[in-house]
Motif scaffolding. Structure first.
Motif, PDB file in Angstrom:
ATOM      1  N   ILE A  34       4.661  -3.854   9.590  1.00 37.58           N
ATOM      2  CA  ILE A  34       5.579  -3.647   8.469  1.00 37.58           C
ATOM      3  C   ILE A  34       5.140  -2.445   7.639  1.00 37.58           C
ATOM      4  O   ILE A  34       5.942  -1.568   7.321  1.00 37.58           O
ATOM      5  CB  ILE A  34       5.678  -4.909   7.578  1.00 37.58           C
ATOM      6  N   ARG A  35       3.847  -2.395   7.280  1.00 39.81           N
ATOM      7  CA  ARG A  35       3.379  -1.299   6.430  1.00 39.81           C
ATOM      8  C   ARG A  35       3.498   0.041   7.137  1.00 39.81           C
ATOM      9  O   ARG A  35       3.804   1.054   6.519  1.00 39.81           O
ATOM     10  CB  ARG A  35       1.954  -1.566   5.912  1.00 39.81           C
ATOM     11  N   GLN A  36       3.292   0.043   8.448  1.00 46.42           N
ATOM     12  CA  GLN A  36       3.435   1.286   9.199  1.00 46.42           C
ATOM     13  C   GLN A  36       4.901   1.728   9.261  1.00 46.42           C
ATOM     14  O   GLN A  36       5.207   2.901   9.049  1.00 46.42           O
ATOM     15  CB  GLN A  36       2.891   1.116  10.618  1.00 46.42           C
ATOM     16  N   ALA A  37       5.798   0.784   9.498  1.00 48.74           N
ATOM     17  CA  ALA A  37       7.234   1.097   9.548  1.00 48.74           C
ATOM     18  C   ALA A  37       7.722   1.622   8.200  1.00 48.74           C
ATOM     19  O   ALA A  37       8.497   2.581   8.132  1.00 48.74           O
ATOM     20  CB  ALA A  37       8.026  -0.144   9.953  1.00 48.74           C
ATOM     21  N   LEU A  38       7.228   1.008   7.123  1.00 51.26           N
ATOM     22  CA  LEU A  38       7.602   1.404   5.759  1.00 51.26           C
ATOM     23  C   LEU A  38       7.151   2.838   5.466  1.00 51.26           C
ATOM     24  O   LEU A  38       7.930   3.658   4.977  1.00 51.26           O
ATOM     25  CB  LEU A  38       6.951   0.421   4.776  1.00 51.26           C
ATOM     26  N   ALA A  39       5.907   3.139   5.808  1.00 51.33           N
ATOM     27  CA  ALA A  39       5.355   4.480   5.569  1.00 51.33           C
ATOM     28  C   ALA A  39       6.068   5.534   6.410  1.00 51.33           C
ATOM     29  O   ALA A  39       6.430   6.605   5.910  1.00 51.33           O
ATOM     30  CB  ALA A  39       3.861   4.488   5.873  1.00 51.33           C
ATOM     31  N   GLU A  96       0.788  -1.232   0.000  1.00 56.60           N
ATOM     32  CA  GLU A  96       0.000   0.000   0.000  1.00 56.60           C
ATOM     33  C   GLU A  96       0.826   1.293   0.000  1.00 56.60           C
ATOM     34  O   GLU A  96       0.593   2.157  -0.842  1.00 56.60           O
ATOM     35  CB  GLU A  96      -1.015   0.012   1.153  1.00 56.60           C
ATOM     36  N   PRO A  97       1.814   1.463   0.911  1.00 59.64           N
ATOM     37  CA  PRO A  97       2.591   2.712   0.868  1.00 59.64           C
ATOM     38  C   PRO A  97       3.273   2.935  -0.489  1.00 59.64           C
ATOM     39  O   PRO A  97       3.310   4.058  -0.995  1.00 59.64           O
ATOM     40  CB  PRO A  97       3.645   2.528   1.966  1.00 59.64           C
ATOM     41  N   VAL A  98       3.784   1.848  -1.083  1.00 58.82           N
ATOM     42  CA  VAL A  98       4.469   1.942  -2.380  1.00 58.82           C
ATOM     43  C   VAL A  98       3.471   2.308  -3.479  1.00 58.82           C
ATOM     44  O   VAL A  98       3.758   3.152  -4.334  1.00 58.82           O
ATOM     45  CB  VAL A  98       5.181   0.610  -2.727  1.00 58.82           C
ATOM     46  N   LEU A  99       2.300   1.702  -3.455  1.00 58.61           N
ATOM     47  CA  LEU A  99       1.283   1.946  -4.477  1.00 58.61           C
ATOM     48  C   LEU A  99       0.681   3.347  -4.371  1.00 58.61           C
ATOM     49  O   LEU A  99       0.384   3.977  -5.380  1.00 58.61           O
ATOM     50  CB  LEU A  99       0.174   0.897  -4.389  1.00 58.61           C
TER      51      LEU A  99
END
Length: 142
Positions: free
Chosen positions: A80-85, A49-52
């Motif tokens: 993971i998605r939160q850390a990435l964002a 999601e963050p990448v998209l």
């Protein structure tokens, strides 16, 4: 050794993901394996999601390595998605410019606030006189 790098974390229940973001060429790894191999398959899109949302070009100039532990499979995915964002926002704030950071932050927040803000809900402890936190044993009069 001066290196452009930031470290952020993401949490969900008891799962914690630590993201190390540095200048690179668009590499994203989770516990040493690429983003494509994330399990379970059903939640793979959640990690992307963050990448998209931001587009591949925002991640092209950085390498992100994520270590994750604790919790279950779903909680780990959300951590993971939160850390990435949070990593991409922190990197842009520190090493790029404030305007692009604000643009990224607004795009992520408009899509889903939990990408940047942790969910404070935790498991409630069990109490006496019942099976769980709130459920009580059945009452009998005779």
């Amino acid at each position: 050794m001066s290196q452009e790098a930031v470290q952020t974390y993401g949490r969900k229940k008891t799962a914690t993901a630590v993201a190390f973001c540095k200048k690179g060429n668009g590499l994203i790894k989770i516990n040493g394996s690429p983003l494509e191999l994330v399990q379970p398959e059903v939640l793979k899109l959640k990690v992307y999601e963050p990448v998209l949302i931001l587009g591949q070009d925002k991640f092209a100039g950085v390498d992100i390595r994520i270590r994750v532990k604790g919790g279950g499979a779903t909680s780990q995915i959300y951590a993971i998605r939160q850390a990435l964002a949070k990593a991409i926002v922190a990197y842009y704030q520190k090493y790029v410019d404030e305007a692009s950071k604000r643009e990224i932050k607004n795009a992520l927040t408009n899509y889903d606030r939990t990408l940047l803000v942790a969910d404070p809900r935790r498991c409630e402890p069990k109490k006496f006189g019942g099976r769980g936190a709130r459920a009580r044993f059945q009452k009998s009069y005779r």
